[in-house]
Design a protein around this motif. Sequence first.
Motif, PDB file in Angstrom:
ATOM      1  N   ASP A 169      -7.977  -1.743  15.857  1.00 39.32           N
ATOM      2  CA  ASP A 169      -6.759  -2.498  15.585  1.00 39.32           C
ATOM      3  C   ASP A 169      -6.612  -2.592  14.073  1.00 39.32           C
ATOM      4  OD1 ASP A 169      -4.483  -3.976  16.003  1.00 39.32           O
ATOM      5  OD2 ASP A 169      -5.457  -5.603  17.094  1.00 39.32           O
ATOM      6  N   TYR A 170      -5.402  -2.911  13.591  1.00 39.82           N
ATOM      7  CA  TYR A 170      -5.190  -2.866  12.145  1.00 39.82           C
ATOM      8  C   TYR A 170      -4.022  -3.771  11.774  1.00 39.82           C
ATOM      9  CZ  TYR A 170      -5.914  -0.439   7.663  1.00 39.82           C
ATOM     10  OH  TYR A 170      -6.250  -0.117   6.366  1.00 39.82           O
ATOM     11  N   PHE A 171      -4.272  -4.624  10.781  1.00 42.73           N
ATOM     12  CA  PHE A 171      -3.195  -5.493  10.304  1.00 42.73           C
ATOM     13  C   PHE A 171      -2.044  -4.652   9.743  1.00 42.73           C
ATOM     14  CE2 PHE A 171      -6.687  -8.627   9.970  1.00 42.73           C
ATOM     15  CZ  PHE A 171      -6.071  -9.722  10.583  1.00 42.73           C
ATOM     16  N   GLY A 172      -0.830  -5.045  10.078  1.00 40.60           N
ATOM     17  CA  GLY A 172       0.347  -4.459   9.455  1.00 40.60           C
ATOM     18  C   GLY A 172       0.787  -3.133  10.004  1.00 40.60           C
ATOM     19  N   SER A 173       0.070  -2.590  11.007  1.00 40.53           N
ATOM     20  CA  SER A 173       0.537  -1.359  11.642  1.00 40.53           C
ATOM     21  C   SER A 173       0.381  -1.407  13.155  1.00 40.53           C
ATOM     22  CB  SER A 173      -0.198  -0.130  11.087  1.00 40.53           C
ATOM     23  OG  SER A 173      -1.577  -0.174  11.399  1.00 40.53           O
ATOM     24  N   ARG A 174      -0.694  -2.039  13.617  1.00 41.77           N
ATOM     25  CA  ARG A 174      -0.933  -2.164  15.058  1.00 41.77           C
ATOM     26  C   ARG A 174      -0.858  -3.616  15.535  1.00 41.77           C
ATOM     27  NH1 ARG A 174      -3.942   2.614  17.087  1.00 41.77           N
ATOM     28  NH2 ARG A 174      -3.859   4.156  15.417  1.00 41.77           N
ATOM     29  N   ARG A 175      -0.924  -4.542  14.593  1.00 43.40           N
ATOM     30  CA  ARG A 175      -0.708  -5.957  14.874  1.00 43.40           C
ATOM     31  C   ARG A 175      -0.023  -6.564  13.660  1.00 43.40           C
ATOM     32  NH1 ARG A 175      -5.549  -9.990  15.056  1.00 43.40           N
ATOM     33  NH2 ARG A 175      -6.230  -8.715  16.818  1.00 43.40           N
ATOM     34  N   CYS A 202       0.844  -1.192   0.000  1.00 46.88           N
ATOM     35  CA  CYS A 202       0.000   0.000   0.000  1.00 46.88           C
ATOM     36  C   CYS A 202       0.881   1.244   0.000  1.00 46.88           C
ATOM     37  CB  CYS A 202      -0.901  -0.020   1.239  1.00 46.88           C
ATOM     38  SG  CYS A 202      -1.903   1.473   1.451  1.00 46.88           S
ATOM     39  N   GLY A 203       0.344   2.346  -0.515  1.00 41.87           N
ATOM     40  CA  GLY A 203       1.075   3.606  -0.452  1.00 41.87           C
ATOM     41  C   GLY A 203       1.436   3.997   0.963  1.00 41.87           C
ATOM     42  N   SER A 204       0.602   3.586   1.936  1.00 40.93           N
ATOM     43  CA  SER A 204       0.905   3.906   3.334  1.00 40.93           C
ATOM     44  C   SER A 204       2.026   3.043   3.896  1.00 40.93           C
ATOM     45  CB  SER A 204      -0.350   3.747   4.201  1.00 40.93           C
ATOM     46  OG  SER A 204      -0.760   2.391   4.257  1.00 40.93           O
ATOM     47  N   ASP A 205       2.283   1.868   3.286  1.00 43.79           N
ATOM     48  CA  ASP A 205       3.383   1.015   3.748  1.00 43.79           C
ATOM     49  C   ASP A 205       4.737   1.662   3.502  1.00 43.79           C
ATOM     50  OD1 ASP A 205       1.882  -1.195   4.666  1.00 43.79           O
ATOM     51  OD2 ASP A 205       1.676  -1.972   2.630  1.00 43.79           O
ATOM     52  N   ILE A 206       4.847   2.449   2.432  1.00 44.78           N
ATOM     53  CA  ILE A 206       6.148   2.987   2.036  1.00 44.78           C
ATOM     54  C   ILE A 206       6.688   3.976   3.071  1.00 44.78           C
ATOM     55  CG2 ILE A 206       7.342   4.339   0.259  1.00 44.78           C
ATOM     56  CD1 ILE A 206       5.381   2.952  -1.766  1.00 44.78           C
ATOM     57  N   PRO A 207       5.942   5.014   3.477  1.00 48.18           N
ATOM     58  CA  PRO A 207       6.465   5.877   4.549  1.00 48.18           C
ATOM     59  C   PRO A 207       6.562   5.147   5.884  1.00 48.18           C
ATOM     60  CG  PRO A 207       4.224   6.518   3.974  1.00 48.18           C
ATOM     61  CD  PRO A 207       4.672   5.539   2.940  1.00 48.18           C
ATOM     62  N   ARG A 208       5.679   4.177   6.121  1.00 52.06           N
ATOM     63  CA  ARG A 208       5.752   3.420   7.378  1.00 52.06           C
ATOM     64  C   ARG A 208       7.079   2.672   7.464  1.00 52.06           C
ATOM     65  NH1 ARG A 208       1.282   0.718   6.887  1.00 52.06           N
ATOM     66  NH2 ARG A 208       0.088   2.230   8.081  1.00 52.06           N
ATOM     67  N   PRO A 224       9.271  -5.379  16.880  1.00 52.34           N
ATOM     68  CA  PRO A 224       9.185  -5.643  15.443  1.00 52.34           C
ATOM     69  C   PRO A 224       7.758  -5.970  15.021  1.00 52.34           C
ATOM     70  CG  PRO A 224      10.104  -7.529  16.565  1.00 52.34           C
ATOM     71  CD  PRO A 224       9.978  -6.455  17.602  1.00 52.34           C
ATOM     72  N   LEU A 225       7.497  -5.812  13.742  1.00 49.06           N
ATOM     73  CA  LEU A 225       6.142  -5.943  13.212  1.00 49.06           C
ATOM     74  C   LEU A 225       6.195  -6.607  11.845  1.00 49.06           C
ATOM     75  CD1 LEU A 225       3.033  -4.910  13.220  1.00 49.06           C
ATOM     76  CD2 LEU A 225       3.924  -3.041  11.809  1.00 49.06           C
ATOM     77  N   THR A 226       5.304  -7.562  11.615  1.00 48.08           N
ATOM     78  CA  THR A 226       5.099  -8.080  10.262  1.00 48.08           C
ATOM     79  C   THR A 226       4.184  -7.118   9.524  1.00 48.08           C
ATOM     80  OG1 THR A 226       5.312 -10.366  11.006  1.00 48.08           O
ATOM     81  CG2 THR A 226       4.258 -10.007   8.875  1.00 48.08           C
ATOM     82  N   ILE A 227       4.664  -6.574   8.414  1.00 49.14           N
ATOM     83  CA  ILE A 227       3.910  -5.553   7.681  1.00 49.14           C
ATOM     84  C   ILE A 227       2.904  -6.207   6.740  1.00 49.14           C
ATOM     85  CG2 ILE A 227       5.779  -3.876   7.871  1.00 49.14           C
ATOM     86  CD1 ILE A 227       6.447  -4.504   4.904  1.00 49.14           C
ATOM     87  N   GLY A 228       2.071  -5.369   6.097  1.00 49.16           N
ATOM     88  CA  GLY A 228       1.164  -5.840   5.056  1.00 49.16           C
ATOM     89  C   GLY A 228      -0.281  -5.921   5.495  1.00 49.16           C
TER      90      GLY A 228
END
Length: 352
Positions: free
Chosen positions: A106-112, A37-43, A53-57
């Motif tokens: 809660d939200y996959f890839g940013s909060r979990r 996602c476009g939001s993954d890039i700045p994250r 650590p976090l699994t993204i996506g």
Amino acid sequence: MKAVRMYKPGDLRVEDVEKPIPTDDEVLLKVMACGVCGSDIPRVNTYGAHIAPLTIGHEFSARVEQVGKNIKDFKVGDRVTVPPLMPCYQCEWCEKGLYSLCENYDYFGSRRDGAMAEYVCAPEANLLKLPDNVDYIDAATTDPCANAIHGLCQARVQEGDTVCIYGAGPIGLFAIQCAKVFGAKTVIAIDLGDRKLSIAKECGADHIIDSKEQDAVAAIREITNGEMADVVVDFTGAPPAQINAINSAGKMGRVALVGISHKGLTLGEKEVDNIMRGQISLIGSWNSFTKPFPGYDWTESIKLFAQGKITSKPMISHKLPLEDAPEIFKQIAAGGLFFNKILFLPHGEEME
């Protein structure tokens, strides 16, 4: 299992981690495709996330691998897409069914942990079954499509409208397709460079404008014989494009801001005058979740995929294994890489 883990901005690693175990109210999902996602890039490259650590996506499709004992409507083998937001269902906005505005989500890839991995667990409420004729590739792009539809709905697109789309990334390309489905008379796409604009044309744009080569507002004025656009949606988040979007709207036009900018927006005399004298509506659009969860934007996306009226295929620029994630994010940070929708296929091409 393999997972793409972020430790801090710029520190992305592919690691072997424990395969998750679903609770009684969850299913274990075999991830078939996961998009960037476009939001993954700045994250990943700049800001980081809420935990590490976090699994993204968070844009993904999957197959049900195992079900908890309380799961009622899904079974092993079901094909699904997964809305990434988990609302609290208790705050004022959840009670109103405006889940995108939830205050305790809660939200996959940013909060979990997210889905850029071989497997992930998800609650039953976050599963949407796929029709047999919707493949895992299109299904993994349901989130950007739903965001496109949400922006168009916020801007109240109507049959016969002239619609301007600023930004020919994945969400903008879906907006072009959906605007045509919703009855737009003319769709104008604006971006920088001809590579994305050629895809915009393939997706149904009636006119394309390279704002690097010409004044976008002047070009829209010429295309519309001075009437300007009924609806303008900005998917770039770039202040110059947001300013142009306001100046592209005609009288009683609706301008929706969808792209995340992380930047301020200063309106000049011309923009304020255009808003006031033209009685233009300036509208925010955030995410894509309404009642019954996940809402119309998601179910309509799946329906349009199934009907063959929209597809992600023209916008898929990369299909990669998980192992390539650190390098591709480094290339994005360095600039110069052309990409549109990047998909990671944790289990290879077996879905095809």
